[in-house]
Design a protein around this motif. Structure first.
Motif, short mmCIF file in Angstrom:
data_model
loop_
_atom_site.label_atom_id
_atom_site.label_comp_id
_atom_site.label_asym_id
_atom_site.label_seq_id
_atom_site.Cartn_x
_atom_site.Cartn_y
_atom_site.Cartn_z
N ARG A 199 -50.55 51.99 76.95
CA ARG A 199 -50.92 50.91 76.05
C ARG A 199 -51.24 49.66 76.88
NH1 ARG A 199 -50.22 49.94 70.72
NH2 ARG A 199 -48.72 51.65 70.46
N GLU A 225 -45.43 52.17 77.69
CA GLU A 225 -45.66 53.02 76.53
C GLU A 225 -46.93 53.83 76.71
OE1 GLU A 225 -44.94 52.40 71.87
OE2 GLU A 225 -46.55 51.16 72.68
N LEU A 227 -49.81 56.66 75.22
CA LEU A 227 -50.46 57.02 73.96
C LEU A 227 -51.32 58.26 74.15
CD1 LEU A 227 -51.66 53.44 72.92
CD2 LEU A 227 -49.58 54.61 72.18
N THR A 249 -47.89 58.12 69.77
CA THR A 249 -47.08 57.52 70.84
C THR A 249 -46.06 58.54 71.33
OG1 THR A 249 -47.28 55.35 69.79
CG2 THR A 249 -45.53 55.62 71.41
N LYS A 251 -42.95 59.41 74.56
CA LYS A 251 -42.14 59.07 75.71
C LYS A 251 -41.92 60.33 76.52
CE LYS A 251 -39.66 55.37 73.30
NZ LYS A 251 -38.33 54.88 72.86
#
Length: 276
Positions: A199, A225, A227, A249, A251
């Motif tokens: 991001r 972050e 994406l 999104t 992780k």
């Protein structure tokens, strides 16, 4: 032979796992995401380094035949042999592309895929046109592996290229690092082409001006972050056939969990392999 319409049944999901192609900016986590998929077999091209934590990798892919030989290629072994893998990852497809070109040249008796000699059969892009056959074979084999019950994941690097949009002025955007015809075939035959990026945010900051005047300028910042983009936009090529949201999104360690919410198919790995 006609099919009785009253015998057709409604299918609530796909009949098998998808063929996914993933590309993105350097270090964004393409391979790490792919290896979150269940029971992966990681196939890497010569020059790629297997990531930490991979329990088993076969010898690197060094030729078109290593992947595509009808008897001993990795795809054939996955289709005909006994194994416990549920995912196959090919890293990277752009490094595999020269091996595919070599196979095209061998089939055609050419020295080079892109010779500049006007008398060469590969002049004027004909070599890349001929390579369409090999690319279609690769994607057909990937589809067969997927139908047997395995996720198939192709990893590609990215590059920024000028895009000549007929509706507006030309602009740069990301695309997979493949020859244009190959991009078209891989995109068409994959169930999804996913673009991975971090991001980015822009903010306006004061700059140093002359005298009492001050300038303001935008300052870009990349965050941690990450994406997954599933739909094409001005800045990149992407697509999906699975009704995914445009942006997902994720992780590290949770990428497959997020994607799997949108990847539905009716049968599990064992059922699919038994029916193949």
């Amino acid at each position: 032979m006609a099919i009785a319409l009253n015998t057709l049944r409604k299918q609530s999901g796909r009949g098998h796992p998808p063929v996914l192609s993933m590309y993105g900016t350097g270090g964004v986590g393409k391979t790490s995401l792919a290896l979150e998929f269940p029971s992966p077999l990681y196939l890497y091209t010569d020059g790629e380094a297997p990531p930490d934590g991979v329990d088993f990798t076969p010898a690197p892919i060094e030729s078109f035949a290593d992947l595509m030989d009808p008897d001993e290629g990795y795809f054939s072994q996955l289709l005909s042999g006994e194994h416990d893998f549920k995912t196959v990852v090919v890293d990277s497809v752009d490094a595999f592309e020269p091996m595919l070109w070599a196979a095209t040249c061998k089939r055609q008796g050419w020295d080079s895929i892109d010779s500049n000699d006007k008398g060469s059969p590969t002049a004027f892009g004909k070599g890349y046109l001929a390579a369409d056959d090999e690319w279609r074979d690769v994607m057909a084999a990937a589809g067969a592996v997927a139908r047997s019950g395995l996720y198939v994941i192709f990893i590609l690097h990215s590059e920024a290229k000028t895009f000549n949009d007929p509706l507006v002025d030309s602009y740069d955007r990301y695309k997979p690092k493949l020859q244009k015809r190959a991009v078209d075939i891989v995109t068409e035959k994959s169930d999804a082409l996913l673009f991975l990026n971090r991001r980015h945010t822009l903010k306006t900051v004061d700059g140093k001006g002359f005298g009492a005047k001050k300038e303001t300028r935008p300052e870009g910042k990349s965050g941690e972050e990450r994406l997954i983009y599933t739909d094409e936009r001005a800045g990149f090529l992407a697509k999906n056939r699975m009704s995914m949201p445009g942006v997902i999104t994720y992780k590290a360690g949770q990428g497959f969990a997020e994607l799997s919410k949108h990847i539905k198919f009716d049968n599990d790995n064992n059922t699919a392999r038994a029916a193949a």
